[in-house]
Design a protein around this motif. Structure first.
Motif, PDB file in Angstrom:
ATOM      1  N   VAL A  83       0.731  -1.478   0.067  1.00 66.42           N
ATOM      2  CA  VAL A  83      -0.103  -0.027   0.082  1.00 66.42           C
ATOM      3  C   VAL A  83       1.158   1.551   0.165  1.00 66.42           C
ATOM      4  N   ALA A  84       0.907   2.030  -1.439  1.00 68.77           N
ATOM      5  CA  ALA A  84       0.854   3.077  -1.051  1.00 68.77           C
ATOM      6  C   ALA A  84       0.192   4.706  -0.878  1.00 68.77           C
ATOM      7  N   LYS A  85       1.156   5.436  -0.381  1.00 69.12           N
ATOM      8  CA  LYS A  85      -0.317   6.955  -0.456  1.00 69.12           C
ATOM      9  C   LYS A  85       0.423   7.671  -1.710  1.00 69.12           C
ATOM     10  N   TRP A  86       1.328   7.442  -1.916  1.00 73.50           N
ATOM     11  CA  TRP A  86       1.465   8.372  -3.654  1.00 73.50           C
ATOM     12  C   TRP A  86       1.851   6.862  -4.692  1.00 73.50           C
ATOM     13  N   VAL A  87       1.687   7.380  -5.904  1.00 72.06           N
ATOM     14  CA  VAL A  87       2.519   6.223  -7.220  1.00 72.06           C
ATOM     15  C   VAL A  87       2.098   7.236  -8.259  1.00 72.06           C
ATOM     16  N   ARG A  88       3.145   7.232  -9.129  1.00 74.89           N
ATOM     17  CA  ARG A  88       3.812   8.230 -10.112  1.00 74.89           C
ATOM     18  C   ARG A  88       3.298   6.235 -11.529  1.00 74.89           C
ATOM     19  N   ILE A  89       2.373   6.471 -12.868  1.00 74.45           N
ATOM     20  CA  ILE A  89       2.288   5.856 -13.400  1.00 74.45           C
ATOM     21  C   ILE A  89       2.460   6.406 -14.739  1.00 74.45           C
ATOM     22  N   VAL A  90       3.543   5.492 -15.412  1.00 76.58           N
ATOM     23  CA  VAL A  90       4.113   6.256 -16.484  1.00 76.58           C
ATOM     24  C   VAL A  90       3.498   4.863 -17.202  1.00 76.58           C
ATOM     25  N   SER A  91       2.456   5.726 -19.198  1.00 77.62           N
ATOM     26  CA  SER A  91       2.223   4.792 -19.827  1.00 77.62           C
ATOM     27  C   SER A  91       2.328   5.615 -20.778  1.00 77.62           C
ATOM     28  N   ARG A  92       2.098   4.932 -22.347  1.00 75.35           N
ATOM     29  CA  ARG A  92       2.508   5.240 -23.936  1.00 75.35           C
ATOM     30  C   ARG A  92       1.144   6.201 -23.978  1.00 75.35           C
ATOM     31  N   SER A  93       0.161   6.881 -22.956  1.00 78.05           N
ATOM     32  CA  SER A  93      -0.468   7.648 -22.811  1.00 78.05           C
ATOM     33  C   SER A  93       0.075   9.165 -22.432  1.00 78.05           C
ATOM     34  N   GLY A  94       1.230   8.943 -21.422  1.00 79.84           N
ATOM     35  CA  GLY A  94       1.372  10.065 -20.244  1.00 79.84           C
ATOM     36  C   GLY A  94       1.741   9.154 -18.542  1.00 79.84           C
ATOM     37  N   ILE A  95       1.592  10.062 -17.795  1.00 77.03           N
ATOM     38  CA  ILE A  95       2.568   9.695 -16.976  1.00 77.03           C
ATOM     39  C   ILE A  95       1.058  10.606 -16.208  1.00 77.03           C
ATOM     40  N   VAL A  96       0.969  10.022 -14.918  1.00 73.55           N
ATOM     41  CA  VAL A  96      -0.306  10.347 -14.088  1.00 73.55           C
ATOM     42  C   VAL A  96      -0.049  10.267 -12.523  1.00 73.55           C
ATOM     43  N   GLU A  97      -0.405  10.639 -11.843  1.00 68.59           N
ATOM     44  CA  GLU A  97      -0.296  10.264 -11.450  1.00 68.59           C
ATOM     45  C   GLU A  97      -1.625  10.425  -9.530  1.00 68.59           C
ATOM     46  N   ARG A  98      -0.786   9.320  -8.979  1.00 71.63           N
ATOM     47  CA  ARG A  98      -2.212   8.719  -8.164  1.00 71.63           C
ATOM     48  C   ARG A  98      -2.325   8.737  -6.803  1.00 71.63           C
ATOM     49  N   GLU A  99      -3.247   9.037  -5.510  1.00 75.32           N
ATOM     50  CA  GLU A  99      -3.125   8.868  -3.938  1.00 75.32           C
ATOM     51  C   GLU A  99      -3.847   7.217  -3.778  1.00 75.32           C
ATOM     52  N   ASN A 100      -3.052   7.141  -2.258  1.00 71.89           N
ATOM     53  CA  ASN A 100      -3.362   5.455  -2.254  1.00 71.89           C
ATOM     54  C   ASN A 100      -4.108   4.534  -2.946  1.00 71.89           C
ATOM     55  N   MET A 101      -3.114   4.215  -3.387  1.00 72.05           N
ATOM     56  CA  MET A 101      -3.030   2.684  -4.161  1.00 72.05           C
ATOM     57  C   MET A 101      -2.320   1.690  -3.418  1.00 72.05           C
ATOM     58  N   GLU A 102      -2.925   0.458  -3.759  1.00 74.59           N
ATOM     59  CA  GLU A 102      -2.513  -0.909  -3.416  1.00 74.59           C
ATOM     60  C   GLU A 102      -2.200  -1.807  -4.375  1.00 74.59           C
ATOM     61  N   PHE A 103      -1.196  -2.278  -3.971  1.00 67.75           N
ATOM     62  CA  PHE A 103      -0.655  -3.699  -5.552  1.00 67.75           C
ATOM     63  C   PHE A 103      -0.187  -5.199  -4.314  1.00 67.75           C
ATOM     64  N   ILE A 104      -0.901  -5.903  -5.588  1.00 68.97           N
ATOM     65  CA  ILE A 104       0.039  -7.748  -5.095  1.00 68.97           C
ATOM     66  C   ILE A 104       1.056  -8.116  -5.683  1.00 68.97           C
ATOM     67  N   VAL A 105       2.063  -7.711  -5.483  1.00 72.18           N
ATOM     68  CA  VAL A 105       3.242  -7.995  -6.219  1.00 72.18           C
ATOM     69  C   VAL A 105       3.822  -9.316  -5.309  1.00 72.18           C
ATOM     70  N   PRO A 106       4.720 -10.094  -7.100  1.00 76.43           N
ATOM     71  CA  PRO A 106       5.653 -11.307  -6.160  1.00 76.43           C
ATOM     72  C   PRO A 106       7.228 -10.265  -5.303  1.00 76.43           C
ATOM     73  N   LEU A 107       7.311 -10.242  -4.036  1.00 71.28           N
ATOM     74  CA  LEU A 107       8.894 -10.029  -4.113  1.00 71.28           C
ATOM     75  C   LEU A 107       9.075 -11.080  -3.452  1.00 71.28           C
ATOM     76  N   SER A 108      10.825 -11.141  -3.650  1.00 68.31           N
ATOM     77  CA  SER A 108      11.963 -11.772  -3.468  1.00 68.31           C
ATOM     78  C   SER A 108      11.977 -11.385  -2.057  1.00 68.31           C
ATOM     79  N   ASP A 109      12.544 -12.536  -1.401  1.00 70.85           N
ATOM     80  CA  ASP A 109      13.540 -11.807   0.552  1.00 70.85           C
ATOM     81  C   ASP A 109      14.256 -11.206  -0.153  1.00 70.85           C
TER      82      ASP A 109
END
Length: 125
Positions: A83-109
């Protein structure tokens, strides 16, 4: 590395670890965390991470299956809900900033140890 990943030109801090496969990539510096997907990159500062907790397959919002095979973790890693309070999303369409995002991601130790070391989060086992 997947040619469809959008690379960021400059990251702050010292690069600590990068892990990539054809579908997903992750880089951590002493100040930032970056997730790469084809055509989309999620960029966040470590100080903006609120929590990282283990995620079970039952908590996944969507089952990720590839051609009828059973889902398997990337990088031989467990999945975590970040869970992050601020994220920048970069896509081919441009850059968007979002607040309060959740990710489910694989992370190694190893990736988790760098995140906890530089984000100020405390590991509870």
């Amino acid at each position: 590395m997947n040619n469809d990943f959008i690379r960021l030109k400059q990251l702050e801090g010292e690069l600590k670890l990068t892990q990539m496969n054809k579908d997903l990539g992750c880089s951590v510096t002493s100040k930032e965390l970056v997730f790469f997907k084809p055509h989309m990159t999620y960029h966040l500062f470590l100080h903006d991470i609120i929590s990282v907790v283990p995620a079970t397959r039952e908590s996944f919002p969507v089952a990720y299956l590839h051609r009828g095979q059973e889902a398997r973790p990337f990088f031989s890693a467990d999945s975590y809900k970040l869970v992050a309070k601020w994220v920048r999303i970069v896509s081919r369409s441009g850059i968007v900033e979002r607040e309060n995002m959740e990710f489910i991601v694989p992370l190694s130790d190893k990736m988790l140890s760098y995140i906890s070391q530089y984000s100020g989060l405390m590991v509870i086992r």
